[in-house]
Motif scaffolding. Sequence first.
Motif, PDB file in Angstrom:
ATOM      1  N   ALA A   1      17.205  47.163  32.111  1.00  0.00           N
ATOM      2  CA  ALA A   1      18.024  45.950  32.192  1.00  0.00           C
ATOM      3  C   ALA A   1      18.932  45.934  33.418  1.00  0.00           C
ATOM      4  N   TYR A   2      19.227  47.105  33.979  1.00  0.00           N
ATOM      5  CA  TYR A   2      20.175  47.196  35.094  1.00  0.00           C
ATOM      6  C   TYR A   2      19.525  46.659  36.376  1.00  0.00           C
ATOM      7  N   ILE A   3      20.187  45.687  36.989  1.00  0.00           N
ATOM      8  CA  ILE A   3      19.701  45.098  38.241  1.00  0.00           C
ATOM      9  C   ILE A   3      20.844  45.069  39.247  1.00  0.00           C
ATOM     10  N   ALA A   4      20.565  45.493  40.463  1.00  0.00           N
ATOM     11  CA  ALA A   4      21.588  45.493  41.511  1.00  0.00           C
ATOM     12  C   ALA A   4      20.970  45.032  42.824  1.00  0.00           C
ATOM     13  N   GLY A   5      21.771  44.325  43.610  1.00  0.00           N
ATOM     14  CA  GLY A   5      21.313  43.887  44.920  1.00  0.00           C
ATOM     15  C   GLY A   5      22.476  43.365  45.742  1.00  0.00           C
ATOM     16  N   PRO A   6      22.429  43.542  47.070  1.00  0.00           N
ATOM     17  CA  PRO A   6      23.520  43.053  47.926  1.00  0.00           C
ATOM     18  C   PRO A   6      23.554  41.536  47.952  1.00  0.00           C
ATOM     19  N   THR A   7      24.751  40.983  48.006  1.00  0.00           N
ATOM     20  CA  THR A   7      24.909  39.534  48.114  1.00  0.00           C
ATOM     21  C   THR A   7      25.581  39.196  49.447  1.00  0.00           C
ATOM     22  N   TYR A   8      25.388  37.971  49.865  1.00  0.00           N
ATOM     23  CA  TYR A   8      25.948  37.478  51.127  1.00  0.00           C
ATOM     24  C   TYR A   8      27.391  37.072  50.859  1.00  0.00           C
ATOM     25  N   SER A   9      28.256  38.093  50.740  1.00  0.00           N
ATOM     26  CA  SER A   9      29.604  37.825  50.248  1.00  0.00           C
ATOM     27  C   SER A   9      30.616  38.814  50.811  1.00  0.00           C
ATOM     28  N   THR A  10      31.887  38.423  50.753  1.00  0.00           N
ATOM     29  CA  THR A  10      32.990  39.261  51.204  1.00  0.00           C
ATOM     30  C   THR A  10      34.188  39.063  50.288  1.00  0.00           C
ATOM     31  N   TYR A  11      34.756  40.168  49.837  1.00  0.00           N
ATOM     32  CA  TYR A  11      36.006  40.134  49.085  1.00  0.00           C
ATOM     33  C   TYR A  11      37.142  40.424  50.062  1.00  0.00           C
ATOM     34  N   TYR A  12      38.244  39.694  49.904  1.00  0.00           N
ATOM     35  CA  TYR A  12      39.317  39.823  50.885  1.00  0.00           C
ATOM     36  C   TYR A  12      40.672  39.467  50.295  1.00  0.00           C
ATOM     37  N   LEU A  13      41.726  39.854  51.015  1.00  0.00           N
ATOM     38  CA  LEU A  13      43.092  39.453  50.713  1.00  0.00           C
ATOM     39  C   LEU A  13      43.543  38.476  51.785  1.00  0.00           C
ATOM     40  N   SER A  14      44.173  37.388  51.368  1.00  0.00           N
ATOM     41  CA  SER A  14      44.629  36.367  52.305  1.00  0.00           C
ATOM     42  C   SER A  14      46.149  36.312  52.311  1.00  0.00           C
ATOM     43  N   PHE A  15      46.744  36.383  53.505  1.00  0.00           N
ATOM     44  CA  PHE A  15      48.182  36.162  53.644  1.00  0.00           C
ATOM     45  C   PHE A  15      48.454  34.658  53.686  1.00  0.00           C
ATOM     46  N   ASN A  16      49.546  34.230  53.089  1.00  0.00           N
ATOM     47  CA  ASN A  16      49.916  32.820  53.157  1.00  0.00           C
ATOM     48  C   ASN A  16      50.707  32.579  54.437  1.00  0.00           C
ATOM     49  N   LEU A  17      50.034  32.069  55.442  1.00  0.00           N
ATOM     50  CA  LEU A  17      50.672  31.869  56.746  1.00  0.00           C
ATOM     51  C   LEU A  17      51.578  30.640  56.782  1.00  0.00           C
ATOM     52  N   THR A  18      51.675  29.940  55.652  1.00  0.00           N
ATOM     53  CA  THR A  18      52.651  28.854  55.579  1.00  0.00           C
ATOM     54  C   THR A  18      53.985  29.348  55.039  1.00  0.00           C
ATOM     55  N   HIS A  19      54.039  30.633  54.646  1.00  0.00           N
ATOM     56  CA  HIS A  19      55.267  31.232  54.112  1.00  0.00           C
ATOM     57  C   HIS A  19      55.725  32.373  55.014  1.00  0.00           C
ATOM     58  N   GLU A  20      57.020  32.612  55.037  1.00  0.00           N
ATOM     59  CA  GLU A  20      57.558  33.813  55.670  1.00  0.00           C
ATOM     60  C   GLU A  20      57.596  34.933  54.628  1.00  0.00           C
ATOM     61  N   PRO A  21      57.530  36.202  55.052  1.00  0.00           N
ATOM     62  CA  PRO A  21      57.559  36.682  56.439  1.00  0.00           C
ATOM     63  C   PRO A  21      56.190  36.712  57.114  1.00  0.00           C
ATOM     64  N   TRP A  22      55.157  36.211  56.441  1.00  0.00           N
ATOM     65  CA  TRP A  22      53.795  36.350  56.939  1.00  0.00           C
ATOM     66  C   TRP A  22      53.515  35.428  58.121  1.00  0.00           C
ATOM     67  N   LYS A  23      54.134  34.272  58.111  1.00  0.00           N
ATOM     68  CA  LYS A  23      53.858  33.268  59.129  1.00  0.00           C
ATOM     69  C   LYS A  23      54.149  33.759  60.539  1.00  0.00           C
ATOM     70  N   SER A  24      55.276  34.442  60.723  1.00  0.00           N
ATOM     71  CA  SER A  24      55.718  34.789  62.076  1.00  0.00           C
ATOM     72  C   SER A  24      55.784  36.288  62.323  1.00  0.00           C
ATOM     73  N   ASN A  25      55.069  37.086  61.534  1.00  0.00           N
ATOM     74  CA  ASN A  25      55.142  38.534  61.724  1.00  0.00           C
ATOM     75  C   ASN A  25      53.750  39.165  61.666  1.00  0.00           C
ATOM     76  N   PRO A  26      52.967  39.022  62.733  1.00  0.00           N
ATOM     77  CA  PRO A  26      51.606  39.570  62.737  1.00  0.00           C
ATOM     78  C   PRO A  26      51.576  41.093  62.627  1.00  0.00           C
ATOM     79  N   LYS A  27      52.617  41.778  63.111  1.00  0.00           N
ATOM     80  CA  LYS A  27      52.628  43.240  63.013  1.00  0.00           C
ATOM     81  C   LYS A  27      52.767  43.695  61.560  1.00  0.00           C
ATOM     82  N   LEU A  28      53.532  42.950  60.778  1.00  0.00           N
ATOM     83  CA  LEU A  28      53.646  43.277  59.354  1.00  0.00           C
ATOM     84  C   LEU A  28      52.294  43.095  58.670  1.00  0.00           C
ATOM     85  N   ARG A  29      51.612  42.016  58.985  1.00  0.00           N
ATOM     86  CA  ARG A  29      50.287  41.785  58.401  1.00  0.00           C
ATOM     87  C   ARG A  29      49.323  42.885  58.826  1.00  0.00           C
TER      88      ARG A  29
END
Length: 530
Positions: A272-300
């Motif tokens: 029953a076990y089936i595995a295969g690669p998918t065309y996908s990426t898991y990621y974390l997104s910073f909210n660049l409309t909020h501080e401190p993320w908007k104006s601090n690329p070094k922190l990101r």
Amino acid sequence: MKRTILAAVGLAGILLTQPATAEMIYRRGTAAAPDTLDPTKSEIQPAAFIIYDLFEGLFTLDAKGQRRNAVAASYELSPDGKIYTFKLRADAKWSDGSPVTAADFVYAWRRLANPKTASPYGYFVWPMVNGQEITSGKKPPESLGVEALDDHTLKVTLTKPTGYFLASLQHVALFPLHRASLEKYGESFTAPGHLVSNGAYMLAENVPQSHIKEVKNPYYYDAAKVKIDTVFSYPIDNQETEFKKFRAGELDSTSTLPNAQIKWAQENLKDAYIAGPTYSTYYLSFNLTHEPWKSNPKLRAALALAIDREVIAEKVIGGGELPAWSFTPPGNVGGYEPPRLPWTKQTQAERDAMARKLLAEAGYGPGGKPLPEVEVLHYTSDNARKVNVAVAAMWKQKLGVQTNLNNQEFRVVANIGNEKAYKDVLYYAWIGDYPDANSFLQLFRSDVEQQNLPGYKSADYDRLLDEANIQTDPAKRAELLAKAETLALESNSIITLHHNTRRRLVSPKLKGWVPNPTDFNLSQYLELTP
């Protein structure tokens, strides 16, 4: 007398007639509940599983997840690469028996383009004449470059040659709509008894927090080839619950498999076990409309570098995951291999040292501002929780950054992301809508409002993507796409984590299942054997 007849004749009759008349029922887990069954507005994969059963566009997916002709019998492209003329098959019908016509596509695509519809996929019409002007409210939907020349001829005019346009037509957002039922019922046109669809199945039931039931569409042009009569889709967020239901025989396929059960399933449920690669990426997104993320690329950048992607892929998840060094998955899809930034070839110890240095340069730590407390919003899932617990531990151990995890239902997380309403960081995944790098890179465009989760904006990026997509030379197009992706990656607006290997359980009785990068196995190609 009756008993004698049953023994001599009845048993043979049962054996001969039962398989021909028995209803073939397929029961699947779909993880989250669908956001909507409206093809124009739907965004999440659990909904697409069902919509691909209910509807077909000019193209759809075949048994291997590849594009195939559906309502389009054939097409021609003008020498300048800007005009597509599609001939529609004459036997395509809606589930009420009425014909599917070119006008149904015109209606659906104008609705998609209309800013009042607020479709997350409105940008799919941008290649068409006036597409972008319509979505921004500058021109009426009726001016879109799509025209019904007659009932079975659809003409589409693009502003310029577009390398990914044909591939995009397999997506549910570009499927036709039954105008009469939509105008009669309004937004409730997707309800059972209201929904008129043109795919292999029709909607019979939609019970919130319980199930969605589909039945065969007798008017589907290939109905004679469809083996499964009824499909039940069960939204089950809890992966352990889904796993137990499969083992109890209540499901024929699962949406995924809990990390903790991978090894056990490999050893004890080999069939029953089936595995295969998918065309996908898991990621974390910073909210660049909020501080401190908007104006601090070094922190990101500091937070991005401190995450050990190899540990997450190989130990936290396991089962063949790949660490993600780019947003677009590797594998030379469509002739494109994504770029890698220099730091990705360093050791993790070197990345950690760089992360601490950047954090200090960003003004945090001893003698500077207090370290930020980061909230990570993620959807309810055992696997998502384990990944984010690991990320939080890495940030705490290496940088002293405290993390608060906030889990919500998948549909809620998707809506919050589209509205940029999350506080700090969002955990999400993207599965390519079609096999082309543009399906990923389009999400960083400044003019993509909803699905551009970080709110990244760069005129240079937009220009490079525009230049790439009018290229007819595949090598030149790939080079420009790589330059654009490099810009986006260098911004550290997101943190790529891993590329997914989909692991699930599929009953050995369910025949026709083919693991594929799009991660879709349409019900019409499957069959349940005794």
